[in-house]
Design a protein around this motif. Structure first.
Motif, PDB file in Angstrom:
ATOM      1  N   PRO A   1      90.252  56.394 -24.672  1.00 37.08           N
ATOM      2  CA  PRO A   1      88.940  55.963 -24.173  1.00 37.08           C
ATOM      3  C   PRO A   1      88.792  54.447 -24.236  1.00 37.08           C
ATOM      4  N   PRO A   2      88.026  53.863 -23.300  1.00 38.78           N
ATOM      5  CA  PRO A   2      87.800  52.412 -23.334  1.00 38.78           C
ATOM      6  C   PRO A   2      86.829  51.999 -24.430  1.00 38.78           C
TER       7      PRO A   2
ATOM      8  N   ALA B   1      89.555  55.691 -38.305  1.00 38.10           N
ATOM      9  CA  ALA B   1      90.376  54.552 -37.899  1.00 38.10           C
ATOM     10  C   ALA B   1      90.670  54.648 -36.408  1.00 38.10           C
ATOM     11  N   TRP B   2      90.821  53.494 -35.790  1.00 37.40           N
ATOM     12  CA  TRP B   2      91.222  53.416 -34.380  1.00 37.40           C
ATOM     13  C   TRP B   2      92.376  52.434 -34.286  1.00 37.40           C
ATOM     14  N   THR B   3      93.564  52.963 -34.044  1.00 33.95           N
ATOM     15  CA  THR B   3      94.743  52.145 -33.806  1.00 33.95           C
ATOM     16  C   THR B   3      94.922  52.051 -32.302  1.00 33.95           C
ATOM     17  N   LYS B   4      94.525  50.925 -31.734  1.00 31.37           N
ATOM     18  CA  LYS B   4      94.508  50.781 -30.283  1.00 31.37           C
ATOM     19  C   LYS B   4      95.885  51.077 -29.691  1.00 31.37           C
ATOM     20  N   GLY B   5      95.866  51.869 -28.626  1.00 31.20           N
ATOM     21  CA  GLY B   5      97.098  52.227 -27.955  1.00 31.20           C
ATOM     22  C   GLY B   5      97.828  53.388 -28.581  1.00 31.20           C
TER      23      GLY B   5
ATOM     24  N   ILE C   1      95.291  53.894  -5.063  1.00 30.07           N
ATOM     25  CA  ILE C   1      95.289  53.542  -6.484  1.00 30.07           C
ATOM     26  C   ILE C   1      95.400  54.820  -7.313  1.00 30.07           C
ATOM     27  N   LEU C   2      96.393  54.856  -8.214  1.00 28.15           N
ATOM     28  CA  LEU C   2      96.638  56.059  -9.003  1.00 28.15           C
ATOM     29  C   LEU C   2      96.523  55.778 -10.494  1.00 28.15           C
ATOM     30  N   PRO C   3      95.538  56.399 -11.174  1.00 30.36           N
ATOM     31  CA  PRO C   3      95.440  56.305 -12.634  1.00 30.36           C
ATOM     32  C   PRO C   3      96.515  57.175 -13.287  1.00 30.36           C
ATOM     33  N   PRO C   4      96.635  57.172 -14.622  1.00 31.17           N
ATOM     34  CA  PRO C   4      97.775  57.800 -15.288  1.00 31.17           C
ATOM     35  C   PRO C   4      97.939  59.315 -15.202  1.00 31.17           C
ATOM     36  N   PRO C   5      96.897  60.148 -15.123  1.00 32.29           N
ATOM     37  CA  PRO C   5      97.146  61.594 -15.196  1.00 32.29           C
ATOM     38  C   PRO C   5      98.153  62.069 -14.154  1.00 32.29           C
ATOM     39  N   PRO C   6      99.034  62.995 -14.530  1.00 34.21           N
ATOM     40  CA  PRO C   6     100.043  63.487 -13.583  1.00 34.21           C
ATOM     41  C   PRO C   6      99.467  64.066 -12.299  1.00 34.21           C
TER      42      PRO C   6
ATOM     43  N   GLU D   1      96.547  51.517 -15.096  1.00 37.16           N
ATOM     44  CA  GLU D   1      96.076  52.148 -16.316  1.00 37.16           C
ATOM     45  C   GLU D   1      94.584  52.445 -16.174  1.00 37.16           C
ATOM     46  N   TRP D   2      94.071  53.251 -17.092  1.00 37.45           N
ATOM     47  CA  TRP D   2      92.678  53.693 -16.980  1.00 37.45           C
ATOM     48  C   TRP D   2      91.694  52.522 -16.988  1.00 37.45           C
ATOM     49  N   ALA D   3      91.937  51.548 -17.850  1.00 38.86           N
ATOM     50  CA  ALA D   3      91.024  50.403 -17.924  1.00 38.86           C
ATOM     51  C   ALA D   3      91.007  49.642 -16.603  1.00 38.86           C
ATOM     52  N   GLN D   4      92.161  49.531 -15.956  1.00 36.91           N
ATOM     53  CA  GLN D   4      92.229  48.858 -14.649  1.00 36.91           C
ATOM     54  C   GLN D   4      91.479  49.654 -13.591  1.00 36.91           C
ATOM     55  N   TRP D   5      91.600  50.984 -13.669  1.00 30.80           N
ATOM     56  CA  TRP D   5      90.891  51.823 -12.699  1.00 30.80           C
ATOM     57  C   TRP D   5      89.389  51.630 -12.853  1.00 30.80           C
ATOM     58  N   LEU D   6      88.915  51.625 -14.092  1.00 22.33           N
ATOM     59  CA  LEU D   6      87.480  51.473 -14.336  1.00 22.33           C
ATOM     60  C   LEU D   6      86.960  50.139 -13.824  1.00 22.33           C
ATOM     61  N   SER D   7      87.732  49.065 -14.053  1.00 20.20           N
ATOM     62  CA  SER D   7      87.262  47.741 -13.639  1.00 20.20           C
ATOM     63  C   SER D   7      87.429  47.521 -12.143  1.00 20.20           C
TER      64      SER D   7
END
Length: 492
Positions: free
Chosen positions: A35-36, A186-190, A348-353, A379-385
């Motif tokens: 999630p972003p 905890a949130w370990t980014k990535g 434009i294609l986000p990550p899901p198969p 990537e998802w963040a790019q798709w959102l922006s």
């Protein structure tokens, strides 16, 4: 000499069993997308709700696997006969995770915030339909709607309607504070997000699992490897459907295949030339072979759809016959539109198969009718922006997983920029329906309008495919909303 050996063996066995039992108070869940942020009320990504909804944050109502709606933060409710006034009695002695008491003022603050002019809540239109909110006492909330609100209880069970505390609301994306049974650990980014059981929860003794880790694994092969190695206990919405047979034949695992509210679409930018031309959009719709996409990208799992509802929804109409696969018809429409072929468009294609693999198939189908779809993987963040916020795209593939979200087409600023006064008038009938029959009739009219306008190329209902340890209980087979309800999960 045998007795000490037996004692040692018994001790080792006991230690192993204790260790195994200790390990069973936690679960590791795989997810395709990270999630972003963690505030489901300000961003549209479904991945936010998969982690936080019902775990960190709660709403007045709860949507269950069977589509029923039951109380959550509300204890009970009553609707006025005209469906314009909804009165809630709230549960007493509820607290937020920072110790703040939960009361009617939090409901009023949250809903007014979600419906404000500067709100980025995906269901902003619903909250804006609330004319006023009364809080006669700390445990009573009265919602007055501008028109009959037949869907209100369902909307209030979505992740866009979770209740926030004013003191912590601004920081929910990174430091979420809710009333639910789990807190952010905890949130370990990535890599991962860990949630820890909150001992201050009102029903803490009924929550079996002490810890949950969500691991982000976007690569389909890596997801298979993680499950086989035991690094992940469950993978709801498992994307690598081509690998299901090996899990079905392995007694260590359980494979669940159900339905979702996911409307998988080839979305089009309706205000960008040449996609602002109905005939071009219709040509694209005729160029698409839904069965080939389902077979190639989903291993044959998926139900074709012809508009923006799934077969699970009330009022669903099968409109797949409106645009059957007809390449010659597609070519003729492009010619009528005056489009010069090959017509160059971006895809434009986000990550899901379903998007990446489906996109390859769709690009080939479009090429057959004279459309050169240049694929750009993001990537998802790019798709959102780029797509969602800036509308900087021609075509994209995405699955809209929110239930009963056909109202997004009434927003001309939504990312596919469909601006139809005719549809907007139809949608008013949906939102003001006085009973179920009128509601279904309005939804039927809405679906037909979207299909006639070829707003998007509607592909298939996203299946809910889950792979999990055979010893894990509580996963949903069907997913009316995308959640991982940790309170229902336990080990055999």
């Amino acid at each position: 000499m045998r007795r000490p050996s037996l004692l040692v063996s018994a001790a080792l066995a006991l230690a192993a069993s204790v260790s195994l039992a200790a390990a069973k108070d936690s679960v590791t869940i795989g997810m395709v997308l990270e999630p972003p942020g963690l505030d489901p009320t300000t961003a549209p990504a479904a991945a936010i709700g998969e982690i936080t909804h019902g775990n960190i944050f709660e709403g007045l109502t709860k949507i269950n696997e069977d589509f029923s709606v039951t109380p959550q933060l509300a204890e009970k409710w009553t609707f006025s006969p005209d469906l314009k006034t909804l009165t809630f009695t709230l549960k007493p002695n509820v607290k937020f995770q920072d110790g703040e008491p939960f009361s009617s003022k939090d409901v009023k603050f949250s809903f007014e915030r979600f419906g404000a002019k500067d709100s980025t809540n995906k269901d902003k239109g619903f909250f804006a339909s609330i004319e006023s909110i009364e809080t006669p006492d700390p445990l009573t909330v009265v919602l007055h709607f501008k028109a009959p609100s037949f869907e209100a209880l369902f909307h209030l069970g979505m992740n866009t309607a979770v209740i926030l505390d004013e003191k912590s609301a601004a920081n929910e994306a990174t430091a979420p504070v809710g009333t639910g049974p789990y807190k952010l650990g905890a949130w370990t980014k990535g890599a991962s997000i860990t949630l820890d059981k909150w001992d201050g929860y009102r029903d803490a003794a009924k929550i079996p699992l002490a810890h949950a880790t969500f691991r982000f694994i976007s690569d389909p092969s890596a997801a298979v490897a993680a499950m086989l190695a035991g690094d992940v206990d469950a993978f709801p919405r498992f994307a690598n459907v081509q690998a299901l047979d090996q899990f079905k034949s392995d007694p260590r695992f359980e494979v669940l295949v159900g339905g979702t509210e996911g409307k998988t679409i080839l979305a089009m930018n309706n205000k960008k030339k040449p996609l602002d031309d109905l005939k071009v959009r219709q040509a694209i719709a005729y160029a698409i072979d839904r069965k080939a996409i389902i077979d190639g990208a989903m291993n044959g799992i998926g139900t074709p759809i012809g508009s923006h509802l799934t077969p699970n929804d009330p009022g669903y109409v099968d409109l797949t016959g409106l645009y059957p696969h007809d390449p010659e018809k597609a070519k003729a429409l492009l010619k009528e539109a005056g489009a010069t072929t090959p017509l160059d468009l971006t895809l434009i294609l986000p990550p899901p198969p379903y998007a990446r693999q489906g996109g390859e198939i769709i690009a080939a189908q479009l090429a057959d009718v004279g459309i050169n779809a240049k694929i750009e993987n993001v990537e998802w963040a790019q798709w959102l922006s780029g797509v969602y916020k800036d509308h900087n795209y021609d075509l994209t593939i995405i699955s809209h997983v929110e239930p009963l979200d056909i109202g997004i087409y009434a927003n001309p600023n939504y990312y596919f920029q469909y601006d139809s006064p005719a549809f907007q008038e139809i949608y008013k009938k949906v939102t003001t329906a006085p009973d179920l029959d009128a509601y279904k009739a309005a939804l039927t009219e809405a679906q037909k309008q979207l299909a006639a306008d070829a707003v998007n190329a509607f592909l298939f209902q996203l299946p809910n495919v889950s792979v999990a340890s055979a010893d894990l209980k509580g996963l949903w087979k069907n997913a009316p909303i995308f959640v991982n309800d940790l309170s229902e999960m336990s080990w055999k």
